[in-house]
Structures are given as C-alpha cells and as structure tokens.
Design an enzyme around this catalytic site. Structure first.
Site, PDB file in Angstrom:
ATOM      1  N   CYS A  12      38.642  47.255  31.597  1.00  0.00           N
ATOM      2  CA  CYS A  12      39.593  46.738  32.590  1.00  0.00           C
ATOM      3  C   CYS A  12      40.553  45.803  31.860  1.00  0.00           C
ATOM      4  CB  CYS A  12      38.876  46.078  33.763  1.00  0.00           C
ATOM      5  SG  CYS A  12      37.836  44.664  33.327  1.00  0.00           S
ATOM      6  N   ARG A  18      35.958  43.935  36.979  1.00  0.00           N
ATOM      7  CA  ARG A  18      35.641  45.341  37.232  1.00  0.00           C
ATOM      8  C   ARG A  18      34.734  45.955  36.160  1.00  0.00           C
ATOM      9  NH1 ARG A  18      41.764  47.019  37.626  1.00  0.00           N
ATOM     10  NH2 ARG A  18      41.780  45.284  36.126  1.00  0.00           N
ATOM     11  N   ASP A 127      42.376  45.692  41.119  1.00  0.00           N
ATOM     12  CA  ASP A 127      42.025  44.421  40.467  1.00  0.00           C
ATOM     13  C   ASP A 127      41.726  43.385  41.562  1.00  0.00           C
ATOM     14  OD1 ASP A 127      41.939  42.064  39.121  1.00  0.00           O
ATOM     15  OD2 ASP A 127      43.789  42.394  37.993  1.00  0.00           O
TER      16      ASP A 127
HETATM   17  P1  4NP Z   1      39.379  42.417  35.543  1.00  0.00           P
HETATM   18  O1  4NP Z   1      40.127  41.345  36.475  1.00  0.00           O
HETATM   19  O2  4NP Z   1      40.462  43.105  34.736  1.00  0.00           O
HETATM   20  O3  4NP Z   1      38.743  43.333  36.525  1.00  0.00           O
HETATM   21  O4  4NP Z   1      38.420  41.632  34.688  1.00  0.00           O
HETATM   22  C1  4NP Z   1      41.007  40.381  35.986  1.00  0.00           C
HETATM   23  C2  4NP Z   1      40.518  39.208  35.479  1.00  0.00           C
HETATM   24  C3  4NP Z   1      41.390  38.233  35.022  1.00  0.00           C
HETATM   25  C4  4NP Z   1      42.752  38.449  35.088  1.00  0.00           C
HETATM   26  C5  4NP Z   1      43.238  39.630  35.581  1.00  0.00           C
HETATM   27  C6  4NP Z   1      42.357  40.612  36.036  1.00  0.00           C
HETATM   28  N1  4NP Z   1      43.646  37.423  34.636  1.00  0.00           N
HETATM   29  O5  4NP Z   1      44.855  37.629  34.787  1.00  0.00           O
HETATM   30  O6  4NP Z   1      43.203  36.400  34.116  1.00  0.00           O
END
Ligand code: 4NP
Length: 164
Positions: A12, A18, A127
């Site tokens: 991800c 995710r 997300d």
């Molecule tokens: P992930 O979610 O890609 O599912 O781990 C996110 C976690 C952090 C961020 C964006 C998406 N961020 O911008 O910090």
C-alpha cells in the site's frame, strides 16, 4: 537451484493500514490450512513516511475485533522484491503504478488486489487513513473476500511457478 518458498507481498502507500491488515488476514489463513503452510507473507509501503512504526491504532483495533493480531513494523517496498516474490499485490492503482516504476520490464507477478475480487467490489482498496472508522471495516471486508482467492490461485499454479 534451490526452490524458493511461495511468497505474497502486499503493498500500500504507508504500510500502516491496508497492507499490514492484508498480511494479518493472509497469515491467519495460511496458519489455518496445511495446504497453505510455508507460504511466506509480507507487506510494504511505496512511501517511506512511517518506516519502523507499528500499524495504525485504528486498524489494529478493527482487526483485533475480527481475531487478527497486527505485529507489523512499516517498511518501504524495494526493487529486489520484484524478483523474489511469487506474487506482489498492490492495494490500489496508484500503488501499482509506483511498483511498476521500479520494474525494468514486464512484471507479471505484480497484480492489483481487486483482480481477485468480483465486480461488486471497487478496483482500489480505499485508503482509510484520513477517513472514519467504517473505512477500516470496509478494508477488512475486502481483504477477507480476496485473500482466500489469492491463495487458491497461487497453489493452483505452484508447479508452473516453481519451474519458471
Ligand atoms: P496505508 O494508509 O497506505 O493503507 O498504510 C496510509 C497511511 C498513511 C498515509 C497515507 C495512507 N499518510 O499519508 O501518512
């Protein structure tokens, strides 16, 4: 030549919501059925924002209610995974593009997670980071629907994958 174990890498953006949840759902499945024992499961993020951190506390809590124990520490996706993983699963199309930017040629082992879901589900695993708690539930619903299908496919291709 040594035969590498079958392996699945979830990817991800941040590796705190995710993909660590996908890893936990998949590990729960591989532990539950002897046919799937030995499949290596890992996760990573295309970005390095959260390297070394535990998963998001909201995802840990939502997953725990379904019996999954998230023990991950965030790490960034590395080019070397492209040749060492049986299957690399991008959570969304942006993650997929970012992975493919690291590939020098065709990379048929890189797929979108939703390739394993029917059309009642969206193309991207949404997300949940900036959203409400129900976003975490929806992600888990998608992961629980797709992960068994992924395992069925990699086991059905086991012999051909090993002879490549
Ligand atoms: P992930 O979610 O890609 O599912 O781990 C996110 C976690 C952090 C961020 C964006 C998406 N961020 O911008 O910090």
């Amino acid at each position: 030549m040594a035969i590498e174990p079958l392996s699945v890498q979830f990817v991800c953006l941040g590796n705190i919501c995710r993909s660590p949840a996908a890893q936990a759902v998949m590990e729960s499945l591989t532990a539950s059925d002897p046919r799937w024992q030995g499949v290596v499961v890992d996760s990573a993020g295309t970005a390095g924002y959260h390297i070394g951190r535990a998963a998001d506390s909201r995802m840990i809590a939502a997953a725990k209610l379904r019996g999954y124990d998230l023990q991950s520490r965030a790490k960034q996706f590395e080019r070397r995974f492209l040749c060492s993983r049986t299957l690399i699963l991008a959570m969304d199309r942006e993650n997929y593009r970012d992975i493919m930017l690291l590939a020098t040629g065709a990379a048929p082992n890189v797929r979108l997670f939703s390739d394993y879901l029917d059309e009642s589900w969206p193309r991207d695993v949404p997300d949940p980071y900036y959203g409400e708690n129900d976003g975490f539930e929806y992600v888990l619903d998608m992961l629980e629907a797709g992960c068994p299908k992924i395992l069925e496919e990699i086991l059905s291709k086991k012999d051909s994958l090993h002879s490549q």
